[in-house]
Design a protein around this motif. Sequence first.
Motif, PDB file in Angstrom:
ATOM      1  N   SER A 439       0.845  -1.205   0.000  1.00 59.42           N
ATOM      2  CA  SER A 439       0.000   0.000   0.000  1.00 59.42           C
ATOM      3  C   SER A 439       0.873   1.244   0.000  1.00 59.42           C
ATOM      4  O   SER A 439       1.941   1.257   0.617  1.00 59.42           O
ATOM      5  CB  SER A 439      -0.903   0.078   1.224  1.00 59.42           C
ATOM      6  N   ASP A 440       0.363   2.270  -0.657  1.00 59.10           N
ATOM      7  CA  ASP A 440       1.120   3.526  -0.680  1.00 59.10           C
ATOM      8  C   ASP A 440       0.209   4.688  -0.333  1.00 59.10           C
ATOM      9  O   ASP A 440      -0.999   4.523  -0.187  1.00 59.10           O
ATOM     10  CB  ASP A 440       1.784   3.733  -2.055  1.00 59.10           C
ATOM     11  N   THR A 441       0.808   5.860  -0.184  1.00 59.24           N
ATOM     12  CA  THR A 441       0.029   7.057   0.099  1.00 59.24           C
ATOM     13  C   THR A 441       0.131   8.000  -1.100  1.00 59.24           C
ATOM     14  O   THR A 441       0.236   9.213  -0.953  1.00 59.24           O
ATOM     15  CB  THR A 441       0.538   7.745   1.379  1.00 59.24           C
ATOM     16  N   PRO A 443      -1.350   9.229  -5.115  1.00 60.26           N
ATOM     17  CA  PRO A 443      -2.605   9.890  -5.522  1.00 60.26           C
ATOM     18  C   PRO A 443      -3.737   8.913  -5.880  1.00 60.26           C
ATOM     19  O   PRO A 443      -4.846   9.349  -6.168  1.00 60.26           O
ATOM     20  CB  PRO A 443      -2.176  10.662  -6.770  1.00 60.26           C
ATOM     21  N   GLY A 444      -3.471   7.616  -5.888  1.00 61.11           N
ATOM     22  CA  GLY A 444      -4.505   6.652  -6.306  1.00 61.11           C
ATOM     23  C   GLY A 444      -4.513   6.529  -7.825  1.00 61.11           C
ATOM     24  O   GLY A 444      -3.713   7.160  -8.514  1.00 61.11           O
ATOM     25  N   ILE A 445      -5.432   5.712  -8.316  1.00 65.28           N
ATOM     26  CA  ILE A 445      -5.461   5.458  -9.768  1.00 65.28           C
ATOM     27  C   ILE A 445      -6.827   5.867 -10.309  1.00 65.28           C
ATOM     28  O   ILE A 445      -7.863   5.470  -9.756  1.00 65.28           O
ATOM     29  CB  ILE A 445      -5.181   3.968 -10.069  1.00 65.28           C
ATOM     30  N   THR A 446      -6.832   6.642 -11.358  1.00 63.58           N
ATOM     31  CA  THR A 446      -8.110   7.131 -11.899  1.00 63.58           C
ATOM     32  C   THR A 446      -8.879   5.971 -12.555  1.00 63.58           C
ATOM     33  O   THR A 446      -8.268   5.025 -13.060  1.00 63.58           O
ATOM     34  CB  THR A 446      -7.872   8.230 -12.958  1.00 63.58           C
ATOM     35  N   ASP A 448     -10.330   5.559 -15.362  1.00 66.51           N
ATOM     36  CA  ASP A 448     -10.038   5.181 -16.750  1.00 66.51           C
ATOM     37  C   ASP A 448      -8.774   4.319 -16.843  1.00 66.51           C
ATOM     38  O   ASP A 448      -8.697   3.387 -17.645  1.00 66.51           O
ATOM     39  CB  ASP A 448      -9.956   6.420 -17.656  1.00 66.51           C
ATOM     40  N   ILE A 449      -7.794   4.622 -15.999  1.00 70.11           N
ATOM     41  CA  ILE A 449      -6.583   3.775 -15.999  1.00 70.11           C
ATOM     42  C   ILE A 449      -6.897   2.421 -15.360  1.00 70.11           C
ATOM     43  O   ILE A 449      -6.449   1.372 -15.833  1.00 70.11           O
ATOM     44  CB  ILE A 449      -5.435   4.473 -15.227  1.00 70.11           C
ATOM     45  N   GLN A 450      -7.742   2.476 -14.304  1.00 70.32           N
ATOM     46  CA  GLN A 450      -8.101   1.216 -13.620  1.00 70.32           C
ATOM     47  C   GLN A 450      -8.694   0.194 -14.586  1.00 70.32           C
ATOM     48  O   GLN A 450      -8.438  -0.998 -14.484  1.00 70.32           O
ATOM     49  CB  GLN A 450      -9.135   1.487 -12.529  1.00 70.32           C
ATOM     50  N   PHE A 457       0.711  -2.212 -22.067  1.00 69.85           N
ATOM     51  CA  PHE A 457       0.810  -0.862 -22.660  1.00 69.85           C
ATOM     52  C   PHE A 457      -0.120   0.160 -22.023  1.00 69.85           C
ATOM     53  O   PHE A 457      -0.395   1.190 -22.614  1.00 69.85           O
ATOM     54  CB  PHE A 457       0.606  -0.909 -24.190  1.00 69.85           C
ATOM     55  N   THR A 458      -0.604  -0.131 -20.804  1.00 70.22           N
ATOM     56  CA  THR A 458      -1.322   0.910 -20.063  1.00 70.22           C
ATOM     57  C   THR A 458      -0.292   1.599 -19.185  1.00 70.22           C
ATOM     58  O   THR A 458       0.293   0.964 -18.303  1.00 70.22           O
ATOM     59  CB  THR A 458      -2.415   0.283 -19.164  1.00 70.22           C
ATOM     60  N   SER A 459      -0.037   2.871 -19.489  1.00 74.14           N
ATOM     61  CA  SER A 459       0.972   3.582 -18.700  1.00 74.14           C
ATOM     62  C   SER A 459       0.674   5.069 -18.699  1.00 74.14           C
ATOM     63  O   SER A 459       0.154   5.602 -19.666  1.00 74.14           O
ATOM     64  CB  SER A 459       2.362   3.343 -19.293  1.00 74.14           C
ATOM     65  N   THR A 460       0.981   5.739 -17.568  1.00 74.57           N
ATOM     66  CA  THR A 460       0.842   7.195 -17.534  1.00 74.57           C
ATOM     67  C   THR A 460       2.225   7.836 -17.454  1.00 74.57           C
ATOM     68  O   THR A 460       2.347   9.031 -17.269  1.00 74.57           O
ATOM     69  CB  THR A 460       0.029   7.625 -16.290  1.00 74.57           C
ATOM     70  N   LYS A 461       3.244   6.956 -17.581  1.00 77.61           N
ATOM     71  CA  LYS A 461       4.607   7.482 -17.412  1.00 77.61           C
ATOM     72  C   LYS A 461       5.249   7.756 -18.768  1.00 77.61           C
ATOM     73  O   LYS A 461       5.053   6.968 -19.714  1.00 77.61           O
ATOM     74  CB  LYS A 461       5.454   6.459 -16.649  1.00 77.61           C
ATOM     75  N   GLY A 466       4.317   0.151 -19.656  1.00 76.27           N
ATOM     76  CA  GLY A 466       2.987  -0.351 -19.295  1.00 76.27           C
ATOM     77  C   GLY A 466       2.905  -1.858 -19.317  1.00 76.27           C
ATOM     78  O   GLY A 466       1.832  -2.438 -19.493  1.00 76.27           O
ATOM     79  N   LEU A 467       4.051  -2.525 -19.140  1.00 74.01           N
ATOM     80  CA  LEU A 467       4.043  -3.996 -19.161  1.00 74.01           C
ATOM     81  C   LEU A 467       4.095  -4.601 -17.759  1.00 74.01           C
ATOM     82  O   LEU A 467       3.698  -5.736 -17.539  1.00 74.01           O
ATOM     83  CB  LEU A 467       5.260  -4.518 -19.938  1.00 74.01           C
ATOM     84  N   GLY A 468       4.583  -3.782 -16.805  1.00 78.36           N
ATOM     85  CA  GLY A 468       4.859  -4.313 -15.461  1.00 78.36           C
ATOM     86  C   GLY A 468       3.690  -5.077 -14.861  1.00 78.36           C
ATOM     87  O   GLY A 468       3.822  -6.251 -14.488  1.00 78.36           O
ATOM     88  N   LEU A 469       2.525  -4.425 -14.766  1.00 81.32           N
ATOM     89  CA  LEU A 469       1.407  -5.066 -14.062  1.00 81.32           C
ATOM     90  C   LEU A 469       0.853  -6.256 -14.829  1.00 81.32           C
ATOM     91  O   LEU A 469       0.384  -7.211 -14.223  1.00 81.32           O
ATOM     92  CB  LEU A 469       0.302  -4.040 -13.786  1.00 81.32           C
ATOM     93  N   GLY A 492      -4.434   6.837  -1.744  1.00 84.60           N
ATOM     94  CA  GLY A 492      -3.367   5.909  -2.132  1.00 84.60           C
ATOM     95  C   GLY A 492      -3.948   4.631  -2.725  1.00 84.60           C
ATOM     96  O   GLY A 492      -5.157   4.506  -2.960  1.00 84.60           O
ATOM     97  N   THR A 493      -3.062   3.693  -2.991  1.00 77.81           N
ATOM     98  CA  THR A 493      -3.439   2.484  -3.710  1.00 77.81           C
ATOM     99  C   THR A 493      -2.932   1.262  -2.958  1.00 77.81           C
ATOM    100  O   THR A 493      -1.857   1.310  -2.341  1.00 77.81           O
ATOM    101  CB  THR A 493      -2.771   2.498  -5.101  1.00 77.81           C
ATOM    102  N   VAL A 494      -3.715   0.195  -3.008  1.00 81.05           N
ATOM    103  CA  VAL A 494      -3.272  -1.077  -2.424  1.00 81.05           C
ATOM    104  C   VAL A 494      -3.281  -2.134  -3.520  1.00 81.05           C
ATOM    105  O   VAL A 494      -4.295  -2.327  -4.186  1.00 81.05           O
ATOM    106  CB  VAL A 494      -4.226  -1.541  -1.292  1.00 81.05           C
ATOM    107  N   PHE A 495      -2.163  -2.780  -3.735  1.00 78.30           N
ATOM    108  CA  PHE A 495      -2.121  -3.953  -4.622  1.00 78.30           C
ATOM    109  C   PHE A 495      -2.021  -5.190  -3.736  1.00 78.30           C
ATOM    110  O   PHE A 495      -1.249  -5.194  -2.761  1.00 78.30           O
ATOM    111  CB  PHE A 495      -0.910  -3.886  -5.561  1.00 78.30           C
ATOM    112  N   LYS A 496      -2.842  -6.195  -4.055  1.00 81.18           N
ATOM    113  CA  LYS A 496      -2.828  -7.422  -3.245  1.00 81.18           C
ATOM    114  C   LYS A 496      -2.601  -8.619  -4.134  1.00 81.18           C
ATOM    115  O   LYS A 496      -3.143  -8.674  -5.240  1.00 81.18           O
ATOM    116  CB  LYS A 496      -4.195  -7.621  -2.580  1.00 81.18           C
TER     117      LYS A 496
END
Length: 510
Positions: A439-441, A443-446, A448-450, A457-461, A466-469, A492-496
Motif C-alpha cells: 500500500s502507498d500514500t 494519488p490513487g489510480i483514476t 479510466d486507468i483502472q 501498454f497501459t501507462s501514464t509514465k 505499461g508492461l509491469g502489471l 493511495g493504492t493497495v495492490f494485493k
Amino acid sequence: METKTGGLTFDRMAYLNAVLETLPDAVAIMDCNYRLVELNPAGLAMIGVSTLDQIPNRSPLAMVAPESLPAFQKHFQETVSGNGGATVPLRIEVNNLAGVRRIVEYRMARLQNLDGGVAGVVMTARDISDRELSARVVADGESLIHAILDTVPDAMVVIDEAGRITSFSAAAERLFGYAEADVLGSNVSMLMPSPHREAHDNYLLRYLQTGEKRIIGIGRVVEGIRRDGMVFPMELSVGDASAGEHRVFTGFVRDLSERVEAEAQLHRVQADLAHASRLSAVGTLASALAHELNQPLTAVANYVSAGRDMIDREAEVDRDIIREALDEAAKEAVRAGQIVRRMRDFVAKGEVDTRILSLGDLINDATTLGLVGAREKGVQWWIEIDPGIENVLADRIQIQQVMFNLMRNAVEAMEESPDKHLMIRAHPCGEEKVEISVSDTGPGITPDIQATLFQPFTSTKGQGMGLGLSICRTIIEAHGGRLSMEAGDYGGTVFKFTLTRAYRESLDGS
Ligand code: ADP
C-alpha cells in the motif's frame, strides 16, 4: 385309418387335425400352381382371415412382398421338382391382408400323392417379426454406438475386469497406431509406459476389491505410449459400467501433446518477456543503484583508511578500535555484495523454479532492489508479516519481480505526495493461501486507468512501457494466485496478491 400306440387306439386323421389345430406355426398345403388347398388356424391368423376363401384366388403369391417373390417362387419350383431342401428355412417378407408387413421363416417339402406323383407342396411358416425386430434394434443400437464412437474425436478403449481390451475405437486406432484387431484381448497396460504398465493390473485389482476411486469418474492427465514407442501426455477419464454380470471399464482418451507443447511455448514466451522486463527495470535503476552501491563502498573506504592512519600515526595501536573499523568495513562490503548479487540473480535468465521458500526472506530480498533510492526520496516503509506464516510455494525471482514492480510503482507514485508511506503486509488467507499487500500514500489510480490497468501498454509514465502489471498478473496466476488492486482507506493504492502456503511437514509426510 386307425392307429394303435401304447395301448391307445385313435383315428390318425383326427390326430393330424388336432396337431394342425393347435400348432402355433402356420401349415399350408398348396397344389403345384400355388393354390392354397389347406391352411391351419395359425396360418389363417397369420394372413388375417378366418377361411381360405377370403384369400383372393386362394393364392399366397399376392401376399409375398415383391422383393421376396422371386426367391419364394424359385424355392417352390425346386421343391416341386424335387431339388429343394426341405430342411432349409428361408426368410421372406409378407404383407398380410390387413396390410401389416411381417417377416416369416418357412420351410417347404414336396407332397406326393398315392401313386408317387407330385400332389403339391407342404409349407410350414413361422412369424419371426418380433425376434427379428429386437435383433435389429440390438444391431442398430450397436452400429449406432459404433457410428458415434467412430466420430467422437476422443479415443475410446473398453476393457473387462481383467484389463483385457474389448473395444478400440477408430480414434484410438489413430492415436495409438494399432488396429482394433491387433489389440482386442490384449492387456490394456500395453498402451501405458512403465511403471504404470507393470502396476496397472494391481490398480485394477485394488479398485475391484476396495472400490476406492483413484481415476474412475475423475479425469487425470497420464502418459500413454504409441505403437512406435513414443510416450505422450493424455487426459484419461474412466467410467465403470456393468454389462450383465460383468463389469466393463470405458476409457476416453484425449491427446494432450499439442496442448502441452503450446503451453510450454507460452511459458517460454512469458518467461522471456518477464526477463526482458526485469532487464529494463534494472536499467531504469542504474543511477539509483550506483548511488546505493556508492554508500557502502565509501564507508568501506573510510573505515579502511581510518585504520591505516591509526597504524601510521600511533605508536601504540588500539587493536579494538582497528577491529571495530574493520568489522564495519566488512559489514558494508557484505551489503554492497548483497545488492550486486540480488541484481545478478534478478537479471539472470533462469528456468522457472518453484520451491518452498520463507516468505520473510522473500520479502526482505525483494526490498533490497525494490527500494533502492527510496530513502533518498523521503519514503518510509514498514514490513509486517503475520508470525503464523512461514513458507510459501513460489519461484523466488518471479515473485521478487512482482514485488519489485509493485514497490517501484508505489515509490514513483508518491513522488509528489507530502507523506510517503509504503506498507508491505502479509497475512494468512484461509488455510491454503497467504495474501501480500503493498500500500502507498500516492494519488490513487483514476477509473479510466483502472479499467485497463492489467493490460499491456497501459501507462501514464513518459518512459513507461505499461508492461509491469500485466507481467505481474501472469506470474501470480501461474502461481495459482490472484493479483488485484483497490483504493487505500486513506487515499493511495493497495495492490494485493495471493500465494500458496507451504507446510514442510506435508511434504515430508510427517
Ligand atoms: P509502467 O510502470 O511501465 O507504466 P505498469 O503496468 O507497472 O507499467 O503500471 C501501469 C500504470 O498503472 C502506471 O503507468 C501507473 O499509471 C499506474 N499505477 C501502477 N501502480 C500505481 C500506484 N501504486 N499508484 C498509482 N498509479 C499506479
